[in-house]
Write a protein that holds these residues in place. Structure first.
Motif, PDB file in Angstrom:
ATOM      1  N   THR A  17      -7.252   2.047  -3.899  1.00 25.66           N
ATOM      2  CA  THR A  17      -6.756   3.416  -4.080  1.00 25.66           C
ATOM      3  C   THR A  17      -6.746   4.161  -2.757  1.00 25.66           C
ATOM      4  O   THR A  17      -5.792   4.888  -2.431  1.00 25.66           O
ATOM      5  CB  THR A  17      -7.638   4.169  -5.109  1.00 25.66           C
ATOM      6  OG1 THR A  17      -7.790   3.355  -6.271  1.00 25.66           O
ATOM      7  CG2 THR A  17      -6.991   5.487  -5.506  1.00 25.66           C
ATOM      8  N   ASP A  18      -7.819   3.996  -1.976  1.00 25.30           N
ATOM      9  CA  ASP A  18      -7.874   4.645  -0.666  1.00 25.30           C
ATOM     10  C   ASP A  18      -6.726   4.168   0.228  1.00 25.30           C
ATOM     11  O   ASP A  18      -6.115   4.950   0.948  1.00 25.30           O
ATOM     12  CB  ASP A  18      -9.206   4.315   0.016  1.00 25.30           C
ATOM     13  CG  ASP A  18     -10.366   5.094  -0.590  1.00 25.30           C
ATOM     14  OD1 ASP A  18     -10.116   5.925  -1.488  1.00 25.30           O
ATOM     15  OD2 ASP A  18     -11.510   4.866  -0.159  1.00 25.30           O
ATOM     16  N   ALA A  21      -3.536   5.829  -0.783  1.00 22.78           N
ATOM     17  CA  ALA A  21      -3.515   7.226  -0.348  1.00 22.78           C
ATOM     18  C   ALA A  21      -3.237   7.316   1.147  1.00 22.78           C
ATOM     19  O   ALA A  21      -2.452   8.161   1.604  1.00 22.78           O
ATOM     20  CB  ALA A  21      -4.851   7.899  -0.691  1.00 22.78           C
ATOM     21  N   ALA A  22      -3.873   6.454   1.915  1.00 20.15           N
ATOM     22  CA  ALA A  22      -3.670   6.468   3.362  1.00 20.15           C
ATOM     23  C   ALA A  22      -2.230   6.106   3.714  1.00 20.15           C
ATOM     24  O   ALA A  22      -1.620   6.686   4.613  1.00 20.15           O
ATOM     25  CB  ALA A  22      -4.636   5.484   4.032  1.00 20.15           C
ATOM     26  N   ALA A  23      -1.686   5.158   2.984  1.00 23.66           N
ATOM     27  CA  ALA A  23      -0.332   4.694   3.284  1.00 23.66           C
ATOM     28  C   ALA A  23       0.715   5.777   3.037  1.00 23.66           C
ATOM     29  O   ALA A  23       1.678   5.912   3.783  1.00 23.66           O
ATOM     30  CB  ALA A  23       0.006   3.455   2.442  1.00 23.66           C
ATOM     31  N   ARG A 157      -6.212 -10.528   8.347  1.00 19.25           N
ATOM     32  CA  ARG A 157      -5.066 -10.392   9.254  1.00 19.25           C
ATOM     33  C   ARG A 157      -4.485 -11.713   9.769  1.00 19.25           C
ATOM     34  O   ARG A 157      -3.267 -11.856   9.885  1.00 19.25           O
ATOM     35  CB  ARG A 157      -5.433  -9.474  10.415  1.00 19.25           C
ATOM     36  CG  ARG A 157      -5.652  -8.035   9.911  1.00 19.25           C
ATOM     37  CD  ARG A 157      -5.289  -7.011  10.940  1.00 19.25           C
ATOM     38  NE  ARG A 157      -5.046  -5.731  10.273  1.00 19.25           N
ATOM     39  CZ  ARG A 157      -4.770  -4.594  10.907  1.00 19.25           C
ATOM     40  NH1 ARG A 157      -4.701  -4.584  12.231  1.00 19.25           N
ATOM     41  NH2 ARG A 157      -4.544  -3.481  10.238  1.00 19.25           N
ATOM     42  N   GLU A 173      14.711 -11.638   6.346  1.00 19.96           N
ATOM     43  CA  GLU A 173      15.104 -10.662   7.367  1.00 19.96           C
ATOM     44  C   GLU A 173      14.296  -9.373   7.207  1.00 19.96           C
ATOM     45  O   GLU A 173      14.460  -8.421   7.971  1.00 19.96           O
ATOM     46  CB  GLU A 173      16.608 -10.404   7.283  1.00 19.96           C
ATOM     47  CG  GLU A 173      17.398 -11.704   7.519  1.00 19.96           C
ATOM     48  CD  GLU A 173      18.867 -11.606   7.095  1.00 19.96           C
ATOM     49  OE1 GLU A 173      19.301 -10.507   6.739  1.00 19.96           O
ATOM     50  OE2 GLU A 173      19.555 -12.645   7.153  1.00 19.96           O
ATOM     51  N   GLY A 184      -2.803  -1.154   4.512  1.00 20.95           N
ATOM     52  CA  GLY A 184      -3.279  -0.847   5.854  1.00 20.95           C
ATOM     53  C   GLY A 184      -2.848  -1.845   6.915  1.00 20.95           C
ATOM     54  O   GLY A 184      -3.092  -1.638   8.103  1.00 20.95           O
ATOM     55  N   ARG A 186       0.399  -2.989   7.353  1.00 21.15           N
ATOM     56  CA  ARG A 186       1.840  -3.009   7.547  1.00 21.15           C
ATOM     57  C   ARG A 186       2.251  -3.133   9.007  1.00 21.15           C
ATOM     58  O   ARG A 186       3.010  -4.034   9.384  1.00 21.15           O
ATOM     59  CB  ARG A 186       2.478  -1.758   6.932  1.00 21.15           C
ATOM     60  CG  ARG A 186       3.975  -1.912   6.651  1.00 21.15           C
ATOM     61  CD  ARG A 186       4.695  -0.589   6.707  1.00 21.15           C
ATOM     62  NE  ARG A 186       4.653  -0.067   8.059  1.00 21.15           N
ATOM     63  CZ  ARG A 186       5.452  -0.446   9.043  1.00 21.15           C
ATOM     64  NH1 ARG A 186       6.403  -1.338   8.833  1.00 21.15           N
ATOM     65  NH2 ARG A 186       5.322   0.060  10.256  1.00 21.15           N
ATOM     66  N   ALA A 187       1.755  -2.224   9.833  1.00 22.94           N
ATOM     67  CA  ALA A 187       2.163  -2.226  11.240  1.00 22.94           C
ATOM     68  C   ALA A 187       1.764  -3.540  11.913  1.00 22.94           C
ATOM     69  O   ALA A 187       2.543  -4.122  12.671  1.00 22.94           O
ATOM     70  CB  ALA A 187       1.532  -1.035  11.971  1.00 22.94           C
ATOM     71  N   GLN A 202       4.784   3.185  -0.013  1.00 22.29           N
ATOM     72  CA  GLN A 202       5.585   4.072   0.845  1.00 22.29           C
ATOM     73  C   GLN A 202       7.039   4.086   0.363  1.00 22.29           C
ATOM     74  O   GLN A 202       7.674   5.143   0.281  1.00 22.29           O
ATOM     75  CB  GLN A 202       5.528   3.593   2.299  1.00 22.29           C
ATOM     76  CG  GLN A 202       4.136   3.731   2.941  1.00 22.29           C
ATOM     77  CD  GLN A 202       4.127   3.367   4.415  1.00 22.29           C
ATOM     78  OE1 GLN A 202       4.968   2.580   4.882  1.00 22.29           O
ATOM     79  NE2 GLN A 202       3.182   3.928   5.159  1.00 22.29           N
ATOM     80  N   ALA A 203       7.564   2.908   0.048  1.00 23.06           N
ATOM     81  CA  ALA A 203       8.952   2.831  -0.423  1.00 23.06           C
ATOM     82  C   ALA A 203       9.131   3.580  -1.733  1.00 23.06           C
ATOM     83  O   ALA A 203      10.147   4.263  -1.951  1.00 23.06           O
ATOM     84  CB  ALA A 203       9.369   1.358  -0.590  1.00 23.06           C
TER      85      ALA A 203
END
Lengths: 225, 225, 225, 225, 225, 225
Positions: A17-18, A21-23, A157, A173, A184, A186-187, A202-203
């Motif tokens: 959940t955190d 929320a952060a995303a 990771r 692609e 957390g 994604r980047a 996010q989407a």
């Protein structure tokens, strides 16, 4: 009353959940709908099985019936209960998997999914079939890690990077993070594989913002140029 | 420097450009990327023919090469020059038709398009084919009105309402406004037909916001719940 | 212990359960698995909504866990909970809609469905998508009658005949009765429309018989010619 | 007169005919249609080439015209002459390949075929295309053994097991035995690969039983619960 | 005036133009339309990028407007500007890629493409999508050689042979030469790989001949048997 | 020996054979392969039923085995025996229906077929399925006329014109004459409906010419520009 989008995590994991929320936090802004994140009480720690998936539909319906909002996001990347929840409200309801697929298709013609477990695949297949885009799936690679490992800032990771790269080699692609618990990373994953990596919550939140803001009506005024 | 999304109207119509700017203005907010709208100088009054469609690709490439931005939207609902523009920048480039189809598919399984003219249909067919969702098109109904009539706040509404209702009767569960010039009629059309009506430039701008905000990296902090 | 196939009606209608039992009775024979019909206690009178559909998955799982059988049929023509039930047993589990589609495709290339209500359509669409044969659906026509009317030996027949004929006119080369409650009208509907009419519980029970009898192993001896 | 299903082996192999008879024998039961197995006189030893496949259509038509039955099965897993035979009788005619595909799809979403020879593949492709499910084929692996080797109780088993396992590795969730001559190896193959293995003549005979028993009319009585 | 087919090479390479002319020369015959080959002045040396592809549409339109012919072939295997050119003439306009795909499908069910460069693939994908046959592409293998190397009678042959064989191994039952510059290597490639190899300009010219000769009208007389 | 293409009418109608010969005569030219037309002795007057269709495969094989040619055309617009004939020669064999579909797709994205009888439709469906383009069929309209009426220069024209126009209204961008007996009406039908009308034997003969001329090898010289 202020507009709000209710983002419901259908599992009971706090770290998940955190992460959600952060995303989505960066998409909150003055003048846009408020983003509220909550989780389903008494739900499983993660939506792992078909039984979990079917089981959260009814509690989701009840929560949506009791919590007014301008749009809802069911924040699990298998879109559980989506059709049922849509029957208990006249407001839009979004599934992150479908929204992530839609976003991925804006960046490339084929996409891959990093899945939570082996068992996620058939549920994701259903969502792709409902959109009619199952032939655009380059591949699915499961991580098979516990939710608490997955949400750790470091632990998953290496495996995540490897999966993302492998999906690109299979023709993806764009890559979709197949569980809200991966938000957390994604980047990191994008840097690892070199193609756009989509975080489904996010989407979904941006689709929800689109639906709420667009619904304000025709009383817009020219503001730019 | 501040983040910005550049929205380029590839036709020279002022009223069309104003309509685009008005449609996307509500998505501008503090903390989110700035939304700049411009139009292509010396371009046709509307993208009506295949020759127009091919012809704006090169000027679009040149504008994108000379105007730095964090994401680009080619604000015409036939996504002209999309693949070419993508080769001249490493930032995301969005086509409103594809983004509108993606948004429509988040609201229903079949969608309809209210097209600018009869001639729009084959170009839109190409975009649907590139997404692999051409079988989800319930139908296309062209208005065949001049751009200046289309952007009038009143003139095209009876015809638009009729087209939207007919598409719903054909099975559309969401309706796409097939020209940026129809932007000001979204709420009206939705009220007329009873299913979600998608304005493509709004759909494209939210995808652009998603791409820019998500790209800020992993340094997010928990902000809600 | 004797082989048995457990046919579970996931709704609580007695007349519907009786109709299922009557429909499959002729497939019971010495030497073949016993056919037992039961219904889910405390279930809805009919599976009408998505919420009903999701809601019976968990009770179905529990019943299958507690009732040993050699194969299971979930006797509702929307195949509720199919994937979940499959995870709680290593025996085959059959959905009548999928089995009816399979049987219909053995008799023609396109088929039609006489649906219980308007609301049945999206659920049936999901099953067709999961089989990849949604383009073979000539059409769906709902009866929108109460379960008790539907199971009446006379009341629904005029409407049923009309629907069957209309589906044939739409290109159906076989017709599927879209609710177990229609089981008693199969022969009548077939006579009315002139193409094969498939009763899904019969189709599912024969698939179940196939699975159980075939599983007896390789110790067969030549018995005929 | 008693109901009967006529199962016609369109090749002249005795061991193949015996294998078919053995495979379907367990589906014969008091109260169900009698199962008669025969073979086409003067036919090839196996249907190996397209020329064989076309050539048996006319003799099959003649046999069906002269032999009354309530349903027919053309017992070769390439469904030869199916459309032609259907024009000479108003009773149902079944092709084992199509019936096996239908049965396989009741057990999983993708299936594989163990083929008789390399040359079987294009004929099977036609049947899959006629059903619209060619994208669900995980793969085809030919054994390339003589009919008399294939019907041996031991000789082909190592190769069969290997093929079945390889198909599972290619994504098959069910495996089809691609020649009636493999009928005696079903249980063995299933044990070897761990997913359901479908014997096409069994699958066809159960579809034939469904069609004949269902056709008895509406005069059924409640028999169970 | 005599019938003629105008074959326009949209790049400026002389060796490529010569290769096209040589490839189609054997299709010129008394009584059939004259075949004229030309090239677009001031065009790129090869159509390599999407920008090249979009850019030649307008010059192609201008040339077709100024050069009367009975049919036109745009002699580049990415069919650039095809839809635009079709709007400036009422005579048929052919794209070699589409014509080659059509010819390949007359020889097998799946085909492969030997592409000019990696960058050719997405453009070819669009043409396949417009025909609805993208699932029939067994694979694409790029040569990544300069146009002048490609048109050399010897230099590219080892690589070409290898690519053709690899495509056959991937399931191609016919192979398409993906650039007009490969025209001189057709027979060599066919010998190397053992399946039909299609030279797209030849395929396009025969389609053009079909269209022009068929259009002569109904005044034909029996000439043979 | 001179190259020749053998065009075999698999029915025994003289007027049909004459029509085929007349249709392809204009494609005969010095330097190109000779076009020989023949018909199958003792064949049906027209290929009307599936039984006819299967039945001519073996006689076609025998004729091709005994008549050397550089390419073969099976001149019936249901492509009978195509796969079988291909196994008895290493020269290319063409089916006019497939070639007509290929030619139609070079002129538009959707096509319609004017069929000989109602019974033609399922056979044509098989050919479209084998090409994977069945979704591109806008519609089929049968004429249901005798072969001798169909080949009359006047009698069938009103009906033909009406069918062609109706197909265009259904979305056909090109129309295929669904029987070789309609060959003499191509120009008339095209004038009647305004979109390209394809005569399948002409389409097949040009594909055959392409295959024979291309096969001459690489020894070509530049002849034009």
């Amino acid at each position: 009353m202020a507009e709000r989008i209710l983002v419901i995590n259908p599992n009971s994991s706090l770290s998940c959940t955190d992460g959600i929320a952060a995303a989505i936090a960066p998409f909150a802004a003055p003048g846009l709908p408020r983003l509220d994140v909550t989780r389903l009480p008494d739900s499983p720690g993660a939506i792992v099985t078909w039984r979990d998936w079917y089981g959260v539909a009814e509690p989701l319906c009840r929560m949506v019936e009791s919590e007014a909002a301008d749009a809802y996001v069911i924040a699990c990347v298998s879109d559980p209960g989506l059709e049922a929840v849509r029957t208990v409200t006249d407001r839009p309801v979004f599934g992150p998997l479908r929204c992530a697929v839609a976003a991925a298709m804006m960046r490339g013609e084929r996409f891959g999914i990093i899945a939570f477990t082996d068992k996620s695949k058939p549920r994701q297949r259903r969502a792709l079939q409902s959109m009619g885009v199952d032939t655009r799936l380059a591949g699915t690679i499961p991580l098979n890690l516990d939710m608490e490992v997955l949400t750790d800032p470091v632990a998953p990771r290496a495996r995540l990077a490897e999966a993302a790269r492998e999906l690109v080699a299979m023709g993806a692609e764009a890559v979709i993070l197949g569980c809200a618990g991966m938000a957390g990373h994604r980047a990191f994953a994008e840097q690892a594989c070199g193609v756009p990596v989509i975080e489904p919550c996010q989407a979904a939140v941006t689709q929800a913002i689109l639906s709420v803001v667009a619904a304000r009506g025709a009383g817009m005024r020219l503001a730019a140029e």
